[in-house]
Design a protein around this motif. Structure first.
Motif, PDB file in Angstrom:
ATOM      1  N   ASN A   1       8.126  -8.409  -9.798  1.00 56.81           N
ATOM      2  CA  ASN A   1       8.019  -7.768 -11.420  1.00 56.81           C
ATOM      3  C   ASN A   1       6.513  -8.047 -11.924  1.00 56.81           C
ATOM      4  OD1 ASN A   1      11.017  -7.534 -12.183  1.00 56.81           O
ATOM      5  ND2 ASN A   1      11.213  -9.592 -11.664  1.00 56.81           N
ATOM      6  N   ILE A   2       6.164  -6.982 -12.453  1.00 53.30           N
ATOM      7  CA  ILE A   2       4.552  -7.026 -12.865  1.00 53.30           C
ATOM      8  C   ILE A   2       4.442  -6.646 -14.293  1.00 53.30           C
ATOM      9  CG2 ILE A   2       2.467  -5.937 -12.578  1.00 53.30           C
ATOM     10  CD1 ILE A   2       3.049  -5.416  -9.572  1.00 53.30           C
ATOM     11  N   THR A   3       4.035  -7.210 -15.157  1.00 59.60           N
ATOM     12  CA  THR A   3       3.866  -6.829 -16.545  1.00 59.60           C
ATOM     13  C   THR A   3       2.480  -6.531 -16.696  1.00 59.60           C
ATOM     14  OG1 THR A   3       5.665  -8.066 -17.125  1.00 59.60           O
ATOM     15  CG2 THR A   3       4.086  -7.298 -18.896  1.00 59.60           C
TER      16      THR A   3
ATOM     17  N   ILE B   1       6.552  -2.932 -14.185  1.00 57.66           N
ATOM     18  CA  ILE B   1       6.698  -2.289 -12.991  1.00 57.66           C
ATOM     19  C   ILE B   1       7.738  -3.250 -12.197  1.00 57.66           C
ATOM     20  CG2 ILE B   1       5.664  -1.736 -10.514  1.00 57.66           C
ATOM     21  CD1 ILE B   1       3.231  -1.111 -12.197  1.00 57.66           C
ATOM     22  N   THR B   2       8.780  -2.939 -11.569  1.00 63.16           N
ATOM     23  CA  THR B   2       9.760  -3.795 -11.032  1.00 63.16           C
ATOM     24  C   THR B   2       9.954  -3.033  -9.614  1.00 63.16           C
ATOM     25  OG1 THR B   2      10.604  -4.766 -12.961  1.00 63.16           O
ATOM     26  CG2 THR B   2      12.177  -4.829 -10.860  1.00 63.16           C
ATOM     27  N   TYR B   3       9.687  -3.505  -8.640  1.00 63.47           N
ATOM     28  CA  TYR B   3       9.873  -2.982  -7.426  1.00 63.47           C
ATOM     29  C   TYR B   3      10.474  -3.774  -6.231  1.00 63.47           C
ATOM     30  CZ  TYR B   3       5.318  -4.469  -5.049  1.00 63.47           C
ATOM     31  OH  TYR B   3       4.240  -5.050  -4.723  1.00 63.47           O
TER      32      TYR B   3
ATOM     33  N   LEU C   1       4.844  -2.557   2.482  1.00 68.88           N
ATOM     34  CA  LEU C   1       3.557  -3.157   1.874  1.00 68.88           C
ATOM     35  C   LEU C   1       3.763  -3.772   0.521  1.00 68.88           C
ATOM     36  CD1 LEU C   1       1.832  -0.002   2.884  1.00 68.88           C
ATOM     37  CD2 LEU C   1       1.400  -2.050   3.881  1.00 68.88           C
ATOM     38  N   VAL C   2       3.129  -4.567   0.209  1.00 73.44           N
ATOM     39  CA  VAL C   2       2.978  -5.064  -1.183  1.00 73.44           C
ATOM     40  C   VAL C   2       1.887  -4.768  -1.910  1.00 73.44           C
ATOM     41  CG1 VAL C   2       3.252  -7.208  -2.597  1.00 73.44           C
ATOM     42  CG2 VAL C   2       4.525  -6.827  -0.626  1.00 73.44           C
ATOM     43  N   VAL C   3       1.625  -4.517  -3.294  1.00 70.10           N
ATOM     44  CA  VAL C   3       0.443  -4.167  -3.957  1.00 70.10           C
ATOM     45  C   VAL C   3      -0.175  -5.465  -4.542  1.00 70.10           C
ATOM     46  CG1 VAL C   3      -0.410  -2.876  -6.152  1.00 70.10           C
ATOM     47  CG2 VAL C   3       1.603  -1.805  -4.893  1.00 70.10           C
ATOM     48  N   GLU C   4      -1.434  -5.295  -4.000  1.00 66.59           N
ATOM     49  CA  GLU C   4      -2.512  -6.106  -4.575  1.00 66.59           C
ATOM     50  C   GLU C   4      -2.513  -6.358  -5.944  1.00 66.59           C
ATOM     51  OE1 GLU C   4      -6.944  -8.115  -3.953  1.00 66.59           O
ATOM     52  OE2 GLU C   4      -6.514  -5.835  -4.067  1.00 66.59           O
TER      53      GLU C   4
ATOM     54  N   VAL D   1      11.575   1.421  -7.294  1.00 64.91           N
ATOM     55  CA  VAL D   1      10.859   1.045  -8.009  1.00 64.91           C
ATOM     56  C   VAL D   1      11.034   1.394  -9.389  1.00 64.91           C
ATOM     57  CG1 VAL D   1       9.077   2.952  -7.707  1.00 64.91           C
ATOM     58  CG2 VAL D   1       8.149   0.838  -8.752  1.00 64.91           C
ATOM     59  N   GLN D   2      10.881   0.875 -10.319  1.00 65.20           N
ATOM     60  CA  GLN D   2      11.361   1.240 -11.785  1.00 65.20           C
ATOM     61  C   GLN D   2       9.974   1.049 -12.630  1.00 65.20           C
ATOM     62  OE1 GLN D   2      13.299  -1.390 -14.574  1.00 65.20           O
ATOM     63  NE2 GLN D   2      14.948   0.519 -15.014  1.00 65.20           N
TER      64      GLN D   2
END
Length: 131
Positions: free
Chosen positions: A35-37, A58-60, A65-68, A106-107
């Motif tokens: 979870n990214i805010t 962003i919730t994925y 791969l993972v986003v930096e 991903v949402q």
């Protein structure tokens, strides 16, 4: 040395040069959510030029791969001077995110601050097709 408004600042250079960098998933085969805010998203209305402000969620579920996190921050900051609608910005973020890390799911949700008595939320979901 005097810094003037005409000089490109180091942060502007970092935003302009940014890519959505990734790194290998440390736990491939294990399904987990990230979870990214991003509470400081800004862009400009393509019709009026007025600024729009939003929180992007962003919730994925990563695959390989993972986003930096620094890369996603700089990527989102790149929208600051773009003339783009709420709907198009969230769809473009999704397209770029999928291209960068090819997640399982991903949402992405954009929760835009009210402007002119209108509050907008744009939400999009993606799931990788099963091969």
């Amino acid at each position: 040395m005097t810094v003037t408004d005409q000089e490109e600042k180091y942060g502007e250079r970092a935003i302009a040069a940014n890519q959505l960098n990734t790194f290998p998933n440390p736990r491939p085969g294990r399904e987990y959510k990230v979870n990214i805010t991003l509470p400081e998203f800004t862009c400009k209305c393509p019709f009026s030029g007025y600024p729009d402000f939003a929180t992007i969620y962003i919730t994925y579920v990563p695959d390989e791969l993972v986003v930096e996190l620094k890369a996603i921050k700089l990527y989102i900051n790149g929208y600051r001077d773009r003339y783009i609608s709420h709907e198009e910005s969230i769809n473009q973020i999704l397209d770029d995110f999928i291209a960068a890390c090819d997640p399982i799911r991903v949402q992405i949700k954009g929760d835009y601050n009210p402007r002119g008595n209108v509050h907008t939320m744009v939400e999009i979901n993606y799931e990788k097709p099963i091969a």
